[in-house]
Every structure is written in structure tokens, then in C-alpha cells.
Design a protein around this motif. Structure first.
Motif, PDB file in Angstrom:
ATOM      1  N   GLY A 211       0.802  -1.217   0.000  1.00  0.00           N
ATOM      2  CA  GLY A 211       0.000   0.000   0.000  1.00  0.00           C
ATOM      3  C   GLY A 211       0.833   1.265   0.000  1.00  0.00           C
ATOM      4  N   HIS A 212       2.149   1.119   0.104  1.00  0.00           N
ATOM      5  CA  HIS A 212       3.071   2.262   0.209  1.00  0.00           C
ATOM      6  C   HIS A 212       3.964   2.353  -1.026  1.00  0.00           C
ATOM      7  CE1 HIS A 212       5.865   4.587   3.222  1.00  0.00           C
ATOM      8  NE2 HIS A 212       5.816   5.170   2.047  1.00  0.00           N
ATOM      9  N   ILE A 213       4.459   1.185  -1.468  1.00  0.00           N
ATOM     10  CA  ILE A 213       5.306   1.130  -2.660  1.00  0.00           C
ATOM     11  C   ILE A 213       4.886  -0.064  -3.511  1.00  0.00           C
ATOM     12  CG2 ILE A 213       7.320   2.271  -1.643  1.00  0.00           C
ATOM     13  CD1 ILE A 213       8.490  -0.488  -1.091  1.00  0.00           C
ATOM     14  N   GLU A 214       5.285  -0.035  -4.764  1.00  0.00           N
ATOM     15  CA  GLU A 214       5.026  -1.162  -5.662  1.00  0.00           C
ATOM     16  C   GLU A 214       5.879  -2.344  -5.223  1.00  0.00           C
ATOM     17  OE1 GLU A 214       2.833  -2.812  -8.472  1.00  0.00           O
ATOM     18  OE2 GLU A 214       2.833  -0.622  -8.374  1.00  0.00           O
ATOM     19  N   LEU A 215       5.287  -3.537  -5.207  1.00  0.00           N
ATOM     20  CA  LEU A 215       6.005  -4.728  -4.771  1.00  0.00           C
ATOM     21  C   LEU A 215       6.179  -5.707  -5.928  1.00  0.00           C
ATOM     22  CD1 LEU A 215       4.377  -5.487  -1.272  1.00  0.00           C
ATOM     23  CD2 LEU A 215       6.526  -4.313  -1.766  1.00  0.00           C
ATOM     24  N   ASP A 216       7.346  -6.349  -5.943  1.00  0.00           N
ATOM     25  CA  ASP A 216       7.627  -7.405  -6.909  1.00  0.00           C
ATOM     26  C   ASP A 216       8.401  -8.493  -6.161  1.00  0.00           C
ATOM     27  OD1 ASP A 216       8.133  -9.021  -9.045  1.00  0.00           O
ATOM     28  OD2 ASP A 216       9.092  -7.495 -10.282  1.00  0.00           O
ATOM     29  N   LEU A 217       7.692  -9.314  -5.401  1.00  0.00           N
ATOM     30  CA  LEU A 217       8.323 -10.245  -4.474  1.00  0.00           C
ATOM     31  C   LEU A 217       9.264 -11.225  -5.171  1.00  0.00           C
ATOM     32  CD1 LEU A 217       5.344 -11.042  -2.060  1.00  0.00           C
ATOM     33  CD2 LEU A 217       7.009  -9.189  -1.953  1.00  0.00           C
ATOM     34  N   LYS A 218       8.902 -11.696  -6.332  1.00  0.00           N
ATOM     35  CA  LYS A 218       9.748 -12.652  -7.030  1.00  0.00           C
ATOM     36  C   LYS A 218      11.082 -12.028  -7.456  1.00  0.00           C
ATOM     37  CE  LYS A 218       6.068 -15.642  -8.838  1.00  0.00           C
ATOM     38  NZ  LYS A 218       5.439 -16.193 -10.062  1.00  0.00           N
TER      39      LYS A 218
END
Length: 387
Positions: A211-218
Motif C-alpha cells: 500500500g506504500h510502494i510497488e512490490l515485486d516479491l519474485k
């Protein structure tokens, strides 16, 4: 809703926040929208209408449904995801799953690792061990010129660990530091750690991230990633996620903080079957996704609005206080939080590190009582800052 519609009217319309108070510290506890809170109340009523049906039938379906929704949102497989009460609980589970060996292994953290996590690794480093596991903190000093200088500090620290004939078994890296509101280059830092030990377990503390930054866990190439949904993703408190990159490896090793009926079942059921507790916050993830994306317009629109008012706030405070914000590259600043040095306060002088927590708490208390402002005061390098 577009960001032009945000502001005081939206706060009154969408949230239960008291209009007599000024809230500048969303990052600690968040705030639940009225709509989401009503959904929680509805679930509580449903639970009380027939507790046996709720716990024996309904809950499992809601768990699976919300795990699927969040996994889709994060662009990962649902089998690699479980829900927890908060990031600290999730990190506790991970740390206890790591096989640490005295005289061989070290735990890598930083000077700004969240205190609850430092407490956890301090406890875990000596619990039922004849010899304590070494905890090594990367020294971080401000101002920070660029991300390379920070990465170099991690490299130097890993080199020192190697010279002690130890290896980093577990590295805990903040994505966004709570105290400093600094965004760490986690992928690059992880690569440095793995340069010295390819088997290092990388745990990313992303408590402030979703909700704060874009995430790309992989893309982060980490073993575990945790984040709270109550801070910036509008969920009721008591909801976080734990991403497990290699589920098969940790299927029988990773356990929830307390063992219950899910023991020796698959990871998902192990984390779900944790006794007779209120799990309704977990069952609102899909509602939070919908509210965040459709009611508020998503990360880009929210970021545009927050940047505008944050820039104005930083200019206002630094000009009036005659101070400056914590110095770091713009790309390393958390989008929704800034840290600004306070002017000298004669009634609140820090004499040693032991009293800084009491002083910060007393300043926050006075600001709230005198002005009705909810603030967050932190101490960084023996100086007081407002976050």
C-alpha cells in the motif's frame, strides 16, 4: 475517486478519525475505513450467530478466498503465502525456523532494524544454546550520499564477518526502515550478502511496504518477505502476510508462533488452525484490495496526493524550525513518510542513549495534550526528529 477529492472531506466521509485531532502518524497503527470496519462488524455478527458453523465451516473458506485474492494482487502463487497477525509475529516464525550454529553462523541486521525484531534475534541467538550466535549490525550514518555507499557498508560488514571465520546464516533487511523512513536497495543488498555465502537466508522486513510502494516479491530473490496490511493497506489491525519463496523446503520446518491443531499439516493449514481466535481481520483482505484500488484509485493516485502534501509539510516545518529533513537520496526516501529534525528543545535534551525513548514518548504526549496532534518522534544519531 481521484486524488483531487482527497483531504478533510474524504477523511470525514471515509474514516472514523476524530476531526478534533490532527493525525500525522499513519505509519504506526493505520486507520480502518468505515466501509471496511462495517464488513468486520458483519463478520463478527455472523460468527456469533452460529459459532460452530463459523469455526468448523465458514472460516476455512474465507481463509482460502483471501489468500487467493492477496496472492493474485501480489502476482505470486497462493501456496507461497500465509497470513499472520503482524510482521513481528511472522518474523518470529521465520527466525525460529532457521538452524543456527554457534561458532559458525552470524545474524546480520542494521543499527536501524526495528527494535521488536532486534529483541527477537537477541532472544533466539541464545535460547537453548550453549554459546550465543553473533549478531552483527551494519553501521549506517547520515547523510547518505547514494545507494552505492549504503551497499558498500553491507559489503564491508560481510567482509568483517568472514574475517572472523563466520558466515551470515540469516540476514534481516528492512525494505522501508521504521525510524528513518529510508527505502533500502534490498535486491542489491541481498546480492552482496549472497556473494559471501550463497546459502544465506534473506528475510525482508517490509512492514511498511504494501500500500506504500510497488512490490515485486519474485524479483527480490529473498527467501521470506513480510508486510503489515494495517499500516498503509487499510485493514483492521491483526493482519499481515508472510511470503515463503521455497515452500517445499520449509514445509515441516516453518511453524506459527504457537503450535495448535494445524501442527504437521501443510503450511497453510498450520498457520490457519491456530485455536479459537478472532480471525476476521484476515478475512477482509479482498475488501481492502477493492477499497484501495477502486475507492481510492490505487497506488499512483494516492502517491500523487501524498507527495503534494508531504512536500508542503517538509517545506513548512524546515522553514519554521530552521532545520532540515534526514539527508538521503530522493530515490531512497519512503514516499509516504519524511523525517525532519526538531529544533533544540531545552526541556528535552538527550544526555545518553538510555533516555531517548522516554524523551520521545514525553514529547509526543505533550504535543498531543497541548495541540491535539498525533505525532511520531524518533531519535537518530542522538538527535530528535519528527516523522
Amino acid at each position: 475517486m481521484s486524488y483531487e477529492n482527497f483531504g478533510p472531506n474524504a477523511k470525514l466521509e471515509l474514516f472514523h478519525l476524530n476531526p478534533n485531532f490532527v493525525f500525522t502518524n499513519h505509519g504506526s497503527y493505520g486507520s480502518v475505513p468505515k466501509e471496511i470496519m462495517q464488513h468486520k462488524i458483519n463478520l463478527l455478527y455472523e460468527m456469533e450467530s452460529c459459532p460452530d458453523k463459523w469455526f468448523r465451516l465458514t472460516s476455512q473458506n474465507l481463509w482460502n478466498q483471501n489468500i487467493e485474492s492477496l496472492a493474485k494482487y501480489l502476482r505470486i502463487e497462493s501456496k507461497n503465502l500465509v497470513l499472520c497477525v503482524n510482521a513481528t509475529e511472522a518474523i518470529n516464525s521465520v527466525i525460529k525456523a532457521i538452524d543456527l550454529k554457534p561458532s559458525e553462523d552470524a545474524i546480520l541486521a542494521t543499527e536501524f532494524t526495528y527494535q521488536a525484531i532486534l529483541n527477537t534475534i537477541e532472544y533466539s541467538s541464545s535460547y537453548k544454546m550453549l554459546e550465543k550466535i553473533q549478531i552483527v549490525k551494519v553501521p549506517i550514518k547520515f547523510p547518505i550520499k547514494n545507494s552505492d555507499s549504503l551497499i558498500e557498508k553491507f559489503d564491508e560488514t560481510c567482509q568483517l564477518i568472514k574475517e572472523k571465520k563466520l558466515k551470515v546464516k540469516l540476514a534481516i533487511i528492512d525494505h522501508i526502515s521504521s525510524a528513518t523512513a529510508m527505502k533500502f536497495p534490498i535486491t542489491e543488498i541481498g546480492a552482496v550478502v549472497r556473494k559471501y555465502n550463497n546459502e544465506s537466508v534473506i528475510l525482508i522486513d517490509g512492514a511498511h511496504s504494501i500500500g506504500h510502494i510497488e512490490l515485486d516479491l519474485k524479483a527480490y530473490n529473498c527467501d521470506f518477505y513480510v508486510s503489515n496490511l494495517h499500516k498503509w493497506f487499510l485493514s483492521p489491525r491483526g493482519c499481515s502476510f508472510l511470503y515463503i519463496k521455497d515452500r517445499e523446503k520449509y514445509e515441516k520446518i516453518l511453524q506459527p508462533c504457537y503450535i495448535s491443531h494445524g501442527y504437521q499439516k501443510d503450511i497453510s493449514n498450520n498457520f490457519f488452525e491456530r485455536g479459537t481466535i478472532d480471525k476476521t481481520s484476515w478475512f477482509l483482505v479482498d475488501k481492502c484490495i477493492d477499497f484501495y484500488e477502486h475507492k481510492l484509485g490505487g497506488l499512483k493516485i494516492i502517491s500523487n496526493y501524498n507527495k503534494k502534501i508531504l512536500d508542503e509539510a517538509v517545506d513548512l516545518l524546515t522553514e519554521n524550525w530552521g532545520t532540515k529533513k534526514l539527508e538521503m537520496p530522493v530515490e531512497m526516501e519512503a514516499p509516504f513518510m519524511k523525517v525532519i529534525e526538531l529544533p533544540e528543545l531545552k526541556d528535552y535534551l538527550i544526555k545518553d542513549l538510555d533516555d531517548h525513548k522516554i524523551i520521545c514518548a514525553n514529547i509526543m504526549k505533550e504535543i498531543f495534550i497541548r495541540f491535539g496532534i498525533v505525532s511520531c518522534i524518533v531519535c537518530i544519531e542522538n538527535k530528535l526528529y519528527c516523522k
